[in-house]
Design an enzyme around this catalytic site. Structure first.
Site, PDB file in Angstrom:
ATOM      1  N   HIS A   1      25.282   9.465  67.352  1.00  0.00           N
ATOM      2  CA  HIS A   1      24.938   8.673  68.547  1.00  0.00           C
ATOM      3  C   HIS A   1      23.496   8.935  68.953  1.00  0.00           C
ATOM      4  CE1 HIS A   1      26.194   6.459  72.296  1.00  0.00           C
ATOM      5  NE2 HIS A   1      24.977   6.901  72.596  1.00  0.00           N
TER       6      HIS A   1
ATOM      7  N   HIS B   1      19.465   6.836  70.103  1.00  0.00           N
ATOM      8  CA  HIS B   1      18.728   5.619  70.502  1.00  0.00           C
ATOM      9  C   HIS B   1      17.323   5.695  69.922  1.00  0.00           C
ATOM     10  CE1 HIS B   1      21.727   4.090  73.417  1.00  0.00           C
ATOM     11  NE2 HIS B   1      22.068   5.378  73.448  1.00  0.00           N
TER      12      HIS B   1
ATOM     13  N   GLN C   1      22.566  -3.380  76.032  1.00  0.00           N
ATOM     14  CA  GLN C   1      22.308  -2.404  77.105  1.00  0.00           C
ATOM     15  C   GLN C   1      22.622  -2.946  78.505  1.00  0.00           C
ATOM     16  OE1 GLN C   1      20.281   1.092  77.326  1.00  0.00           O
ATOM     17  NE2 GLN C   1      21.715   0.705  78.991  1.00  0.00           N
TER      18      GLN C   1
ATOM     19  N   HIS D   1      29.400   2.394  74.111  1.00  0.00           N
ATOM     20  CA  HIS D   1      29.170   3.274  75.246  1.00  0.00           C
ATOM     21  C   HIS D   1      30.329   2.981  76.193  1.00  0.00           C
ATOM     22  CE1 HIS D   1      25.174   3.576  73.580  1.00  0.00           C
ATOM     23  NE2 HIS D   1      24.808   4.431  74.502  1.00  0.00           N
TER      24      HIS D   1
ATOM     25  N   GLU E   1      30.756   5.802  80.656  1.00  0.00           N
ATOM     26  CA  GLU E   1      29.720   6.819  80.916  1.00  0.00           C
ATOM     27  C   GLU E   1      29.489   6.833  82.415  1.00  0.00           C
ATOM     28  OE1 GLU E   1      25.918   6.239  79.030  1.00  0.00           O
ATOM     29  OE2 GLU E   1      25.255   8.269  79.476  1.00  0.00           O
TER      30      GLU E   1
ATOM     31  N   ASP F   1      21.976  11.641  71.245  1.00  0.00           N
ATOM     32  CA  ASP F   1      21.791  10.543  72.199  1.00  0.00           C
ATOM     33  C   ASP F   1      20.314  10.236  72.436  1.00  0.00           C
ATOM     34  OD1 ASP F   1      22.451   8.477  73.886  1.00  0.00           O
ATOM     35  OD2 ASP F   1      23.394   9.684  75.425  1.00  0.00           O
TER      36      ASP F   1
HETATM   37 ZN   LIG Z   1      23.759   6.296  74.202  1.00  0.00          ZN
END
Ligand SMILES: [Zn+2]
Length: 434
Positions: A65, A67, A160, A218, A221, A317
């Site tokens: 995971h 970005h 996102q 995701h 969260e 992450d």
């Molecule tokens: Zn993430």
């Protein structure tokens, strides 16, 4: 042979045909990018030999995971003042219009160099698909192509701003898949309502089932114990027959959920073969922000899920981006934090934290030929440690990193590392120069 690594210690269970511990270590023979022999005192020669001298050789670290479109952008256009998830998302929104493909590719390639040096040879990266230009998608597809000779980069189409909430996001997501993105992403807790969140999970899982793709969302969260999209994700996985191909990332709301509810949820996840990814460095940083004291840790229920037979991995992450100012691509640092936050301090628990950044993560990505056995891909890391627990304790130096059978990185042993007896193992510098 092309390469032989001699006298290696292997992670527990990696070569079950040999009784452990094998005092003299195991030799690993490599030819044409594959492991061809794993045995003590291998009677063969090679163009290049590495003497592990009893140090640990492991399959590479895998980050399930990440970005990569945001990495190494720390400070652009400003830093995250509150340090919260929502300011991070807003900051990413400010940065997006200024992104250029060249800068994005350059930062991503720099990160891949850091990763390789730390024995991290497979990364699943989310890529934001809410920008209709799909500039980040184009850039990361290009990065994936360029690093393919030495690093497995898997991309997730990540809406996102919410696949339903952000106009055109679903169309962009489908376009990004056509451009070479591998996995379907989502963010149900960021949709406008709980009902929209559940609807987004259904929509995205149906699309993935149609296209034969994996899913990694995701999911939840949040510190809100009523954020229960993981339930819908598991139920949809089951309904659509996606067993073993779906992952819930973060799942931080589970930290705050009612225990009775969780006792029903975990068997549902297990039945659906849904995997879980915790991101310890980020979860401990971003969750519990609206608490005073006592302050919640926010990481999901890692040991409980493992005990329930759910595959759990740890992700990095973020590294130096709108959400997190630190990090260096070191999955041992991730395992170290996960171990502490989850209080997995028993021997089995500590070893499980090493698995969470290696073999468990590899299963989530569906990596083929991952492991140390004849026939496996020759992707290996020689660590300056004798076993996985010592590797986590010392965040051990990666003495050598082998990718596709070639040594791609070397590093010296940490000179001030302490031996188990508490004495400096190898101190060759002067503390008090004359
Ligand atoms: Zn993430």
């Amino acid at each position: 042979m092309d390469l032989i690594i001699r006298r290696a210690m292997l992670p527990p269970g990696a070569a079950p045909q040999y009784k452990e511990p094998v005092d003299i270590g195991i030799d690993i023979g490599i030819e044409a990018g594959r492991i061809v022999a794993v045995e003590p005192k291998l009677a063969a020669s090679a163009r290049e030999e590495i003497d592990a001298a009893g140090s640990l050789v492991t399959p590479p670290f895998v980050d399930p995971h990440f970005h990569m479109d945001a990495t190494l952008s720390y400070g652009l256009p400003r830093v995250n003042a509150s340090g919260t998830l929502l300011e991070g998302i807003a900051l990413w929104g400010e940065l997006k219009p200024d992104l250029t493909q060249e800068a994005l590719i350059e930062r991503a390639l720099q990160y891949c160099d850091w990763a390789v040096a730390r024995g991290l040879l497979a990364i699943r990266s989310h890529v934001d698909v809410c920008d209709p230009r799909l500039l980040a998608v184009e850039a990361l597809v290009e990065v994936k192509r360029r690093v393919a000779p030495y690093l497995d980069l898997q991309l997730v189409a990540f809406p996102q701003d919410g696949v339903l909430r952000s106009p055109g996001a679903f169309e962009n997501l489908k376009r990004s898949i056509a451009m070479g993105v591998d996995v379907v992403g989502g963010i149900p807790h960021f949709e406008r309502t709980m009902a929209d969140g559940a609807q987004s999970v259904r929509l995205l899982c149906e699309y993935a089932a149609e296209q034969g793709l994996r899913v990694d969302m995701h999911c939840d969260e949040s510190d809100d114990p009523m954020s229960r999209h993981i339930e819908t994700l598991a139920a949809e996985t089951h309904r659509l027959g996606l067993h073993g191909r779906v992952t819930g990332s973060h799942l931080t709301s589970m930290h705050s959920m009612d225990n009775y509810y969780v006792s029903k949820l975990l068997p549902l996840m297990r039945e659906s073969g849904v995997a879980a990814i915790a991101n310890p460095l980020i979860n401990i940083t971003l969750q519990g922000r609206s608490d005073t004291y006592p302050k919640r840790r926010g990481m999901t229920r890692v040991p409980e899920m493992m005990a329930a037979g759910i595959n759990v991995a740890f992700g990095h992450d973020c590294v130096m981006d709108p959400w997190y100012s630190l990090g260096s691509g070191d999955m041992l640092e991730v395992a170290h934090m996960g171990l502490h936050v989850a209080q997995m301090t028993g021997v089995d628990g500590m070893r499980a934290c090493f698995d969470a950044v290696t073999v468990n993560a590899a299963r989530i990505l569906g990596l083929e030929g991952y492991g140390i056995a004849p026939g496996c891909a020759a992707n290996l890391v020689l660590l300056d440690a004798r076993d996985p627990v010592e590797a986590i304790r010392l965040r051990a130096a990666r003495l050598a990193v082998v990718s596709r059978g070639k040594v791609v990185s070397r590093a010296p042993a940490a000179r001030a590392a302490l031996s188990l007896e508490g004495r400096p193992a190898q101190v060759d510098f002067k503390l008090h120069p004359d």
